[in-house]
Design a protein around this motif. Sequence first.
Motif, PDB file in Angstrom:
ATOM      1  N   GLN A 126       0.838  -1.110  -0.157  1.00  9.39           N
ATOM      2  CA  GLN A 126       0.152  -0.048   0.222  1.00  9.39           C
ATOM      3  C   GLN A 126       0.694   1.656   0.191  1.00  9.39           C
ATOM      4  OE1 GLN A 126      -2.728  -0.297   2.783  1.00  9.39           O
ATOM      5  NE2 GLN A 126      -3.549   2.011   2.424  1.00  9.39           N
ATOM      6  N   PRO A 127       0.921   1.410  -0.957  1.00  5.13           N
ATOM      7  CA  PRO A 127       1.591   2.810  -1.149  1.00  5.13           C
ATOM      8  C   PRO A 127       1.506   4.322  -0.374  1.00  5.13           C
ATOM      9  CG  PRO A 127       0.857   2.248  -3.347  1.00  5.13           C
ATOM     10  CD  PRO A 127      -0.063   1.540  -2.168  1.00  5.13           C
ATOM     11  N   ASN A 128       0.549   4.370   0.273  1.00  2.00           N
ATOM     12  CA  ASN A 128       0.298   5.402   1.096  1.00  2.00           C
ATOM     13  C   ASN A 128      -0.756   5.709   2.114  1.00  2.00           C
ATOM     14  OD1 ASN A 128      -1.576   7.004  -0.477  1.00  2.00           O
ATOM     15  ND2 ASN A 128       0.179   7.689  -2.141  1.00  2.00           N
ATOM     16  N   SER A 129      -1.001   6.158   2.823  1.00  3.94           N
ATOM     17  CA  SER A 129      -2.485   6.118   3.893  1.00  3.94           C
ATOM     18  C   SER A 129      -2.370   6.493   4.810  1.00  3.94           C
ATOM     19  CB  SER A 129      -2.490   4.292   4.002  1.00  3.94           C
ATOM     20  OG  SER A 129      -1.421   4.442   5.731  1.00  3.94           O
ATOM     21  N   GLY A 130      -2.860   7.602   4.962  1.00  2.94           N
ATOM     22  CA  GLY A 130      -3.224   8.852   5.789  1.00  2.94           C
ATOM     23  C   GLY A 130      -2.067   9.760   6.394  1.00  2.94           C
ATOM     24  N   GLY A 131      -1.927   9.939   4.943  1.00  7.47           N
ATOM     25  CA  GLY A 131      -1.205  11.221   4.334  1.00  7.47           C
ATOM     26  C   GLY A 131       0.650  10.441   4.708  1.00  7.47           C
ATOM     27  N   TRP A 132       0.640   8.981   5.035  1.00  5.93           N
ATOM     28  CA  TRP A 132       1.815   8.486   5.304  1.00  5.93           C
ATOM     29  C   TRP A 132       2.365   8.023   3.765  1.00  5.93           C
ATOM     30  CZ3 TRP A 132       5.273  10.735   8.962  1.00  5.93           C
ATOM     31  CH2 TRP A 132       4.380  11.419   9.865  1.00  5.93           C
ATOM     32  N   ASN A 133       3.633   7.893   3.979  1.00 10.91           N
ATOM     33  CA  ASN A 133       4.166   6.496   2.667  1.00 10.91           C
ATOM     34  C   ASN A 133       4.733   5.538   2.705  1.00 10.91           C
ATOM     35  OD1 ASN A 133       3.845   8.416   0.640  1.00 10.91           O
ATOM     36  ND2 ASN A 133       5.416   9.515   0.445  1.00 10.91           N
ATOM     37  N   HIS A 134       4.439   4.422   2.627  1.00  7.71           N
ATOM     38  CA  HIS A 134       4.665   3.485   2.965  1.00  7.71           C
ATOM     39  C   HIS A 134       5.660   2.385   2.129  1.00  7.71           C
ATOM     40  CE1 HIS A 134       2.368   3.874   6.350  1.00  7.71           C
ATOM     41  NE2 HIS A 134       1.477   4.082   4.914  1.00  7.71           N
ATOM     42  N   MET A 135       6.640   1.678   2.390  1.00 11.11           N
ATOM     43  CA  MET A 135       6.819   0.285   1.223  1.00 11.11           C
ATOM     44  C   MET A 135       5.509  -0.392  -0.017  1.00 11.11           C
ATOM     45  SD  MET A 135       9.630  -2.304   3.504  1.00 11.11           S
ATOM     46  CE  MET A 135      10.370  -1.587   5.396  1.00 11.11           C
ATOM     47  N   SER A 136       6.553   0.107  -1.845  1.00 10.65           N
ATOM     48  CA  SER A 136       6.314  -0.786  -2.263  1.00 10.65           C
ATOM     49  C   SER A 136       6.521  -1.102  -2.991  1.00 10.65           C
ATOM     50  CB  SER A 136       4.263  -0.001  -2.558  1.00 10.65           C
ATOM     51  OG  SER A 136       4.904   0.941  -3.525  1.00 10.65           O
ATOM     52  N   VAL A 137       6.468  -1.698  -4.534  1.00  8.17           N
ATOM     53  CA  VAL A 137       6.542  -2.220  -5.689  1.00  8.17           C
ATOM     54  C   VAL A 137       5.773  -2.252  -6.741  1.00  8.17           C
ATOM     55  CG1 VAL A 137       8.949  -2.667  -4.636  1.00  8.17           C
ATOM     56  CG2 VAL A 137       7.345  -4.014  -5.424  1.00  8.17           C
ATOM     57  N   SER A 138       6.027  -1.858  -7.822  1.00  4.34           N
ATOM     58  CA  SER A 138       4.875  -2.363  -9.348  1.00  4.34           C
ATOM     59  C   SER A 138       5.547  -2.583  -9.905  1.00  4.34           C
ATOM     60  CB  SER A 138       4.302  -0.787  -9.432  1.00  4.34           C
ATOM     61  OG  SER A 138       3.972  -0.168  -8.488  1.00  4.34           O
ATOM     62  N   LEU A 139       4.815  -4.552 -10.250  1.00  5.83           N
ATOM     63  CA  LEU A 139       4.836  -4.975 -11.117  1.00  5.83           C
ATOM     64  C   LEU A 139       4.620  -3.998 -13.185  1.00  5.83           C
ATOM     65  CD1 LEU A 139       3.171  -8.329 -10.516  1.00  5.83           C
ATOM     66  CD2 LEU A 139       5.451  -8.284 -10.327  1.00  5.83           C
ATOM     67  N   PRO A 140       5.454  -4.955 -13.598  1.00  2.00           N
ATOM     68  CA  PRO A 140       5.291  -4.220 -15.159  1.00  2.00           C
ATOM     69  C   PRO A 140       4.278  -5.044 -15.372  1.00  2.00           C
ATOM     70  CG  PRO A 140       7.019  -5.240 -14.648  1.00  2.00           C
ATOM     71  CD  PRO A 140       6.635  -5.829 -13.263  1.00  2.00           C
ATOM     72  N   GLU A 141       3.412  -4.581 -16.688  1.00  2.74           N
ATOM     73  CA  GLU A 141       1.852  -4.592 -16.708  1.00  2.74           C
ATOM     74  C   GLU A 141       2.056  -6.136 -17.333  1.00  2.74           C
ATOM     75  OE1 GLU A 141      -1.919  -4.121 -17.228  1.00  2.74           O
ATOM     76  OE2 GLU A 141      -0.619  -2.599 -16.271  1.00  2.74           O
ATOM     77  N   GLU A 142       3.121  -6.373 -18.270  1.00  2.00           N
ATOM     78  CA  GLU A 142       2.870  -7.686 -18.597  1.00  2.00           C
ATOM     79  C   GLU A 142       3.602  -9.051 -17.438  1.00  2.00           C
ATOM     80  OE1 GLU A 142       7.028  -6.587 -19.200  1.00  2.00           O
ATOM     81  OE2 GLU A 142       4.839  -5.680 -18.897  1.00  2.00           O
ATOM     82  N   LYS A 143       3.204  -8.391 -16.052  1.00  2.00           N
ATOM     83  CA  LYS A 143       3.745  -9.508 -15.298  1.00  2.00           C
ATOM     84  C   LYS A 143       2.104  -9.953 -14.238  1.00  2.00           C
ATOM     85  CE  LYS A 143       6.270 -11.618 -14.395  1.00  2.00           C
ATOM     86  NZ  LYS A 143       7.518 -12.904 -14.725  1.00  2.00           N
ATOM     87  N   VAL A 144       1.483  -8.704 -14.083  1.00  2.00           N
ATOM     88  CA  VAL A 144       0.015  -8.662 -14.117  1.00  2.00           C
ATOM     89  C   VAL A 144      -1.008 -10.361 -14.144  1.00  2.00           C
ATOM     90  CG1 VAL A 144      -1.756  -7.860 -12.652  1.00  2.00           C
ATOM     91  CG2 VAL A 144       0.038  -6.670 -13.608  1.00  2.00           C
ATOM     92  N   TYR A 145      -1.259 -11.234 -13.087  1.00  2.00           N
ATOM     93  CA  TYR A 145      -1.829 -12.334 -13.278  1.00  2.00           C
ATOM     94  C   TYR A 145      -3.685 -11.856 -14.153  1.00  2.00           C
ATOM     95  CZ  TYR A 145      -4.033 -16.408 -13.592  1.00  2.00           C
ATOM     96  OH  TYR A 145      -3.977 -18.738 -14.112  1.00  2.00           O
ATOM     97  N   ARG A 146      -4.093 -11.989 -15.507  1.00  2.00           N
ATOM     98  CA  ARG A 146      -4.936 -11.917 -15.365  1.00  2.00           C
ATOM     99  C   ARG A 146      -5.406 -13.390 -16.546  1.00  2.00           C
ATOM    100  NH1 ARG A 146      -5.122  -7.101 -14.379  1.00  2.00           N
ATOM    101  NH2 ARG A 146      -3.351  -5.291 -15.344  1.00  2.00           N
ATOM    102  N   SER A 147      -6.809 -13.854 -15.313  1.00  2.00           N
ATOM    103  CA  SER A 147      -7.369 -14.825 -15.936  1.00  2.00           C
ATOM    104  C   SER A 147      -9.061 -14.836 -15.988  1.00  2.00           C
ATOM    105  CB  SER A 147      -6.598 -16.418 -15.730  1.00  2.00           C
ATOM    106  OG  SER A 147      -7.105 -17.193 -16.177  1.00  2.00           O
ATOM    107  N   ARG A 148      -9.503 -15.721 -16.939  1.00  2.00           N
ATOM    108  CA  ARG A 148     -11.117 -15.777 -16.385  1.00  2.00           C
ATOM    109  C   ARG A 148     -10.790 -16.603 -15.306  1.00  2.00           C
ATOM    110  NH1 ARG A 148     -13.893 -12.678 -21.667  1.00  2.00           N
ATOM    111  NH2 ARG A 148     -13.070 -11.078 -21.578  1.00  2.00           N
ATOM    112  N   LEU A 149     -10.968 -17.569 -15.055  1.00  2.00           N
ATOM    113  CA  LEU A 149     -10.705 -18.925 -15.035  1.00  2.00           C
ATOM    114  C   LEU A 149     -10.007 -19.959 -13.795  1.00  2.00           C
ATOM    115  CD1 LEU A 149     -10.275 -21.387 -18.445  1.00  2.00           C
ATOM    116  CD2 LEU A 149     -12.468 -19.845 -17.316  1.00  2.00           C
ATOM    117  N   LYS A 150      -9.033 -18.899 -13.053  1.00  2.00           N
ATOM    118  CA  LYS A 150      -8.760 -19.069 -11.932  1.00  2.00           C
ATOM    119  C   LYS A 150      -7.769 -18.029 -11.689  1.00  2.00           C
ATOM    120  CE  LYS A 150      -5.511 -21.543 -14.338  1.00  2.00           C
ATOM    121  NZ  LYS A 150      -4.329 -22.562 -14.749  1.00  2.00           N
ATOM    122  N   THR A 151      -7.849 -18.153 -10.801  1.00  2.00           N
ATOM    123  CA  THR A 151      -7.285 -16.510  -9.198  1.00  2.00           C
ATOM    124  C   THR A 151      -5.538 -16.691  -8.643  1.00  2.00           C
ATOM    125  OG1 THR A 151      -6.981 -18.064  -7.201  1.00  2.00           O
ATOM    126  CG2 THR A 151      -8.689 -16.675  -8.144  1.00  2.00           C
TER     127      THR A 151
END
Length: 679
Positions: A126-151
């Motif tokens: 969670q990059p930020n909450s309550g005005g504070w920044n926290h540890m976070s990273v972002s996956l490249p778009e192509e690495k995000v898992y997308r399937s309509r059949l499985k989680t």
Amino acid sequence: MTSHINNTYDNSNDQYPHFSEAIKNVFSNFGSKPLFTTGVEDLFEVFLNNLPQEARQHYTCSCCRHFVSRFGGLVSISEDGEISSVLWDEDRTPTFFVESVKAMKGIVLNSKVTGVFFSSERTLGQPNSGGWNHMSVSLPEEKVYRSRLKTAGQEMAEKKEDFRILNAGLGEFPLDIVNQAVTLLESESLYRSDICIGIAKFLQGLHSKHRDTQNSLTRDNITWLAVATAPSGFCHIKSSMIGTLLDDISEGYSVDVISRRFAEKMNPSNYMRSQSSPSQGNIQQAEKIVEKLGIAKSLKRRYARFDEIPQFIWKEKETVKEAVKKVGGVFSGITPKEKLTTPNNVMNLPSTVMTFDKFRRTVIPTAESIEVMVDKPNRLMALVTASDTDAPNILQWDNTFSWYYHGGIDGEIKRRVESAGGKYEGNEIRCSLIWEGYTDLDLHCITPRGEHIFYGQKQSNCSGWLDVDANGGRATTQYPVENIRWSEGSAVNGHYHFYVHNYCERGDGTTPYKVELEINGEVFVFNGLASGTGYKLDVFKFDYKRGQRPNIVNVNQYSSDGSWNVPVNGFVKVKGVTDSPNHWGEVKVAHSGHHIFFLLDECKDLSQGKGRGFFNEMLKSDLREIRKTLEAYTANAPIDEIESASACGVGYSKDSDWNLFVKVTSNNSTRLIKIDRWD
């Protein structure tokens, strides 16, 4: 990062913003690579305990705790099995956090990999909450898992199972057995070996890497990397065709026996084909999956057109007719004779023999026209594509084109006859009836001696025999076949009369069917439509004399040799030469084989290729669990737009002998070339 416990601590010198950015920068170096989970626990406590005592309460926020606990153990694996932390690098870390990062990194690097990591969320943490920044990273778009059949969690669980199955296979088949399999597959002595050579070399490479390391954790890491990067199905050794081959080698069978057994299983009519009808549960599950994937329209297939092919090895130059200047006189409507595009003084050069690889490099670049000898009807092929161009792609490669060979159509009859215990090959006369569904169609024959062969009298005194009878008395199979045959040397001369009778219609009132007649190796086909119970129609009548080609009386019949609208045993003009669709574009799907297609002028499959719109082996992995239902669907679905089919011809694969005769014209000379093999 913040804490509500100790608000008096001054963190202005900690450089936390730089620390947060350092984590993102380290992660960005690994974002495109497979990520793996490890068995580390209590990593956030390690982080806190290595901070200065006075600062610990300031960094106890729940967001950062969650990030470190869930993602702090993620690693990447190198080709030699070494793991790297994808978040922690003390060399990029502000001094205040160095000891914490070093401690976490050390624990991670000494941990055991537990799985392949997937996330359906692009942002980890969670990059930020309550005005504070926290540890976070972002996956490249192509690495995000997308399937309509499985989680993502279900996919991670499947990868763990793949790891278990692959390890078991590696243990059962040692390197020397795999080496023998690779040698056999590369020797071109096994039919359609290109389908299995990829997985064989995959196993060979894994074994070799395992052999080069004595560390069990490193060997497991190498296997995890293989699981994450292997094409679909590669990890399931025992349940795949390569498992059968490895079993046969382990059993010590001779090369001849191994080759024969391999060819039987790799035959297009058997390979990845279901041996029974789908259950009602299978069909319902398939309906749900098709709906989730939104691919209902994708299953409808049509014949491809020549102008749709995106890439060619060679393409016939289009002749552009010069515009004729109208003079407006009495004869202005007459079109003058066209100039000859080929000179009369073409020189015929001596014939040569070469591989396709050499032909591609040395002949094709200067070829003005190409003709091929069509002498093997089983080499005839057609390209097929999706009827709806906007529907999602169901194939493994990045285009909607598939293909089938002429031999595959008749192969379905062979598969059913032999599966039912009948004899398909080695007959003097054979007549087989095939249809779909529980209707009871019957095949009858009146022999030259007046005997009647049918379900009530399956054997005659003149050696004829109905050795397969389907759906008689009750519905037993959705994939029925009937087979009347005479073994070699047993058929008597005289008049034969075959007809089809609909004894009991159990479908929607009409039942399409096909009858295949083989006489001394020559095949004739009749397609009909049984209009209901009581329907009866003559399909083949002929006078037979051994050693002579019979004159078959039936206006609707055609020889399978001529059913593709091109002359057999003659040269036919080539419009273009292309690779099989799985080799088009930047990303190749090599494990599906490599074929070269010579697309021919006016060639098309007049039988409409029913049941050949797609094959299970070509489908995306998401559809494997419903392949039995999909096979039943395509078996009943003709391919559309036969009238527009212009991407048909002859095909040759990398793993088989060619012996193809090609006539090439270039630079006022014509060469006759025999292409004997791929390379």
